[in-house]
Design a protein around this motif. Structure first.
Motif, PDB file in Angstrom:
ATOM      1  N   ASP A 233       0.817  -1.204   0.000  1.00  0.00           N
ATOM      2  CA  ASP A 233       0.000   0.000   0.000  1.00  0.00           C
ATOM      3  C   ASP A 233       0.859   1.267   0.000  1.00  0.00           C
ATOM      4  O   ASP A 233       0.497   2.278  -0.620  1.00  0.00           O
ATOM      5  CB  ASP A 233      -0.939  -0.005   1.207  1.00  0.00           C
ATOM      6  CG  ASP A 233      -2.001  -1.096   1.099  1.00  0.00           C
ATOM      7  OD1 ASP A 233      -2.125  -1.699   0.011  1.00  0.00           O
ATOM      8  OD2 ASP A 233      -2.693  -1.356   2.096  1.00  0.00           O
ATOM      9  N   GLU A 234       1.990   1.231   0.685  1.00  0.00           N
ATOM     10  CA  GLU A 234       2.887   2.392   0.673  1.00  0.00           C
ATOM     11  C   GLU A 234       3.476   2.608  -0.720  1.00  0.00           C
ATOM     12  O   GLU A 234       3.600   3.754  -1.174  1.00  0.00           O
ATOM     13  CB  GLU A 234       3.986   2.202   1.710  1.00  0.00           C
ATOM     14  CG  GLU A 234       3.496   2.359   3.142  1.00  0.00           C
ATOM     15  CD  GLU A 234       4.543   2.016   4.173  1.00  0.00           C
ATOM     16  OE1 GLU A 234       4.322   2.334   5.352  1.00  0.00           O
ATOM     17  OE2 GLU A 234       5.585   1.420   3.811  1.00  0.00           O
ATOM     18  N   LEU A 235       3.838   1.527  -1.386  1.00  0.00           N
ATOM     19  CA  LEU A 235       4.363   1.664  -2.747  1.00  0.00           C
ATOM     20  C   LEU A 235       3.288   2.154  -3.717  1.00  0.00           C
ATOM     21  O   LEU A 235       3.578   2.926  -4.635  1.00  0.00           O
ATOM     22  CB  LEU A 235       4.936   0.332  -3.223  1.00  0.00           C
ATOM     23  CG  LEU A 235       6.239  -0.090  -2.557  1.00  0.00           C
ATOM     24  CD1 LEU A 235       6.624  -1.493  -2.985  1.00  0.00           C
ATOM     25  CD2 LEU A 235       7.354   0.880  -2.902  1.00  0.00           C
ATOM     26  N   ALA A 236       2.075   1.706  -3.527  1.00  0.00           N
ATOM     27  CA  ALA A 236       0.974   2.197  -4.360  1.00  0.00           C
ATOM     28  C   ALA A 236       0.777   3.695  -4.140  1.00  0.00           C
ATOM     29  O   ALA A 236       0.491   4.443  -5.086  1.00  0.00           O
ATOM     30  CB  ALA A 236      -0.303   1.429  -4.049  1.00  0.00           C
ATOM     31  N   ALA A 237       0.941   4.143  -2.910  1.00  0.00           N
ATOM     32  CA  ALA A 237       0.835   5.578  -2.617  1.00  0.00           C
ATOM     33  C   ALA A 237       1.964   6.356  -3.291  1.00  0.00           C
ATOM     34  O   ALA A 237       1.761   7.476  -3.778  1.00  0.00           O
ATOM     35  CB  ALA A 237       0.860   5.804  -1.111  1.00  0.00           C
ATOM     36  N   VAL A 238       3.161   5.767  -3.337  1.00  0.00           N
ATOM     37  CA  VAL A 238       4.280   6.392  -4.045  1.00  0.00           C
ATOM     38  C   VAL A 238       3.952   6.510  -5.534  1.00  0.00           C
ATOM     39  O   VAL A 238       4.230   7.530  -6.168  1.00  0.00           O
ATOM     40  CB  VAL A 238       5.579   5.589  -3.838  1.00  0.00           C
ATOM     41  CG1 VAL A 238       6.674   6.063  -4.790  1.00  0.00           C
ATOM     42  CG2 VAL A 238       6.058   5.715  -2.400  1.00  0.00           C
ATOM     43  N   ALA A 239       3.351   5.460  -6.106  1.00  0.00           N
ATOM     44  CA  ALA A 239       2.975   5.497  -7.522  1.00  0.00           C
ATOM     45  C   ALA A 239       2.003   6.635  -7.803  1.00  0.00           C
ATOM     46  O   ALA A 239       2.080   7.294  -8.857  1.00  0.00           O
ATOM     47  CB  ALA A 239       2.364   4.159  -7.932  1.00  0.00           C
ATOM     48  N   LEU A 240       1.086   6.897  -6.893  1.00  0.00           N
ATOM     49  CA  LEU A 240       0.169   8.030  -7.059  1.00  0.00           C
ATOM     50  C   LEU A 240       0.929   9.352  -7.108  1.00  0.00           C
ATOM     51  O   LEU A 240       0.624  10.239  -7.909  1.00  0.00           O
ATOM     52  CB  LEU A 240      -0.822   8.076  -5.894  1.00  0.00           C
ATOM     53  CG  LEU A 240      -2.136   7.310  -5.998  1.00  0.00           C
ATOM     54  CD1 LEU A 240      -2.983   7.592  -4.778  1.00  0.00           C
ATOM     55  CD2 LEU A 240      -2.891   7.660  -7.264  1.00  0.00           C
ATOM     56  N   LYS A 241       1.949   9.464  -6.245  1.00  0.00           N
ATOM     57  CA  LYS A 241       2.699  10.714  -6.177  1.00  0.00           C
ATOM     58  C   LYS A 241       3.502  10.957  -7.449  1.00  0.00           C
ATOM     59  O   LYS A 241       3.802  12.105  -7.790  1.00  0.00           O
ATOM     60  CB  LYS A 241       3.632  10.695  -4.964  1.00  0.00           C
ATOM     61  CG  LYS A 241       2.921  10.661  -3.630  1.00  0.00           C
ATOM     62  CD  LYS A 241       3.882  10.827  -2.477  1.00  0.00           C
ATOM     63  CE  LYS A 241       4.396  12.255  -2.399  1.00  0.00           C
ATOM     64  NZ  LYS A 241       5.239  12.493  -1.229  1.00  0.00           N
ATOM     65  N   ILE A 242       3.874   9.892  -8.131  1.00  0.00           N
ATOM     66  CA  ILE A 242       4.671  10.028  -9.347  1.00  0.00           C
ATOM     67  C   ILE A 242       3.976  10.931 -10.359  1.00  0.00           C
ATOM     68  O   ILE A 242       4.618  11.739 -11.042  1.00  0.00           O
ATOM     69  CB  ILE A 242       4.948   8.637  -9.964  1.00  0.00           C
ATOM     70  CG1 ILE A 242       5.936   7.865  -9.083  1.00  0.00           C
ATOM     71  CG2 ILE A 242       5.494   8.758 -11.378  1.00  0.00           C
ATOM     72  CD1 ILE A 242       6.100   6.410  -9.485  1.00  0.00           C
ATOM     73  N   VAL A 243       2.678  10.789 -10.472  1.00  0.00           N
ATOM     74  CA  VAL A 243       1.920  11.592 -11.453  1.00  0.00           C
ATOM     75  C   VAL A 243       1.100  12.698 -10.792  1.00  0.00           C
ATOM     76  O   VAL A 243       0.232  13.294 -11.415  1.00  0.00           O
ATOM     77  CB  VAL A 243       0.997  10.668 -12.286  1.00  0.00           C
ATOM     78  CG1 VAL A 243       1.817   9.820 -13.226  1.00  0.00           C
ATOM     79  CG2 VAL A 243       0.126   9.792 -11.394  1.00  0.00           C
ATOM     80  N   GLY A 244       1.387  12.957  -9.524  1.00  0.00           N
ATOM     81  CA  GLY A 244       0.728  14.065  -8.848  1.00  0.00           C
ATOM     82  C   GLY A 244      -0.739  13.864  -8.569  1.00  0.00           C
ATOM     83  O   GLY A 244      -1.486  14.833  -8.417  1.00  0.00           O
ATOM     84  N   ARG A 245      -1.172  12.606  -8.495  1.00  0.00           N
ATOM     85  CA  ARG A 245      -2.572  12.335  -8.203  1.00  0.00           C
ATOM     86  C   ARG A 245      -2.808  12.282  -6.699  1.00  0.00           C
ATOM     87  O   ARG A 245      -1.919  11.911  -5.931  1.00  0.00           O
ATOM     88  CB  ARG A 245      -2.997  11.007  -8.836  1.00  0.00           C
ATOM     89  CG  ARG A 245      -3.091  11.058 -10.353  1.00  0.00           C
ATOM     90  CD  ARG A 245      -3.131   9.673 -10.967  1.00  0.00           C
ATOM     91  NE  ARG A 245      -4.197   8.842 -10.402  1.00  0.00           N
ATOM     92  CZ  ARG A 245      -4.289   7.536 -10.609  1.00  0.00           C
ATOM     93  NH1 ARG A 245      -3.364   6.913 -11.334  1.00  0.00           N
ATOM     94  NH2 ARG A 245      -5.278   6.852 -10.077  1.00  0.00           N
TER      95      ARG A 245
END
Length: 244
Positions: free
Chosen positions: A159-171
């Motif tokens: 879940d933390e990595l999924a949250a990082v993925a969101l931050k990659i595109v500024g979502r």
């Protein structure tokens, strides 16, 4: 009465780790563990009161807890107490500063940052691989260990990595199942390379593969998986800026 020795206790603990990892708790028998440890079944009972106590001993060993000073024969403990040993060891060894930085306020992670996170996960899994193999096998049979894996040993990382993925595109918002799946796939690339390939037969070995090459390749695959999932495969300007 035969004398008990620390060396013999360590032999028994090693045999228990190997047997429970290979056979699981239900299938492993005292005779199996005695054979793996190179002792008689009668000798086992000088050191433990039964299979439940052997399981606790195996987890102490896999979690690198000291065995000297244990009251012998070791008695069975509750599964709650056994799980506490695993949780305490996790707290000691899980040090992921790059992941913490990527989750920090204002951070915009890219491939270099994701590669660093992947390297941290590689080192963690590689160093703790014996304990992870044991926990993976026991989780199939023991609900308390399965529950620990589903949260602190897998779910939280995913879940933390999924949250990082969101931050990659500024979502903003919470990651959906697509990003959680991508995070799990990224972690599996690390875990296979850092741990599971070591349990394959020599016939499946990759010639010339060193730990350095394996770590670098796994970290790159990890980063690429998350970048691809976050950008949904679009070669837009945002994705291009993340390229090294």
């Amino acid at each position: 009465m035969r004398k008990k020795s620390e060396k013999r206790l360590e032999q028994i603990a090693e045999g228990a780790v190997d047997c429970f990892t290979e056979l699981g708790f239900r299938r492993a028998q005292m005779a199996d563990i005695a054979k793996a440890a190179g002792v008689s079944v009668g000798t086992l009972y000088l050191y433990v009161t039964g299979k439940e106590a052997l399981l606790h001993l195996a987890i102490l060993r896999a979690c690198e807890r000291p065995l000297e000073g244990l009251a012998l024969p070791l008695k069975a403990t509750s599964m709650r107490e056994t799980v506490k040993v695993v949780a305490a060891r996790r707290a000691e060894i899980v040090k992921l500063p790059s992941l913490a930085a990527a989750l920090g306020k204002g951070a915009t992670p890219g491939i270099p940052e994701l590669g660093a996170i992947g390297g941290e996960f590689y080192d963690l899994m590689h160093g703790a691989r014996r304990a992870v193999w044991l926990m993976n096998r026991l989780a199939l049979e023991i609900s308390e260990i399965d529950a620990l894996q589903a949260t602190a040993m897998r779910g939280d990382f995913r879940d933390e990595l999924a949250a990082v993925a969101l931050k990659i595109v500024g979502r903003r918002g919470k990651p959906g199942p697509d990003l959680k799946l991508a995070a799990r796939i990224a972690l599996e690339a690390i875990s296979w390379t850092a741990m599971h390939r070591m349990r394959e037969t020599p016939a499946n070995a990759i010639e010339g593969l060193t730990e350095e090459i394996a770590r670098e390749a796994a970290a790159h695959s990890f980063a690429s998986t998350l970048i691809s999932a976050a950008t949904e495969g679009r070669a837009d300007s945002r994705a291009l800026r993340l390229s090294p």
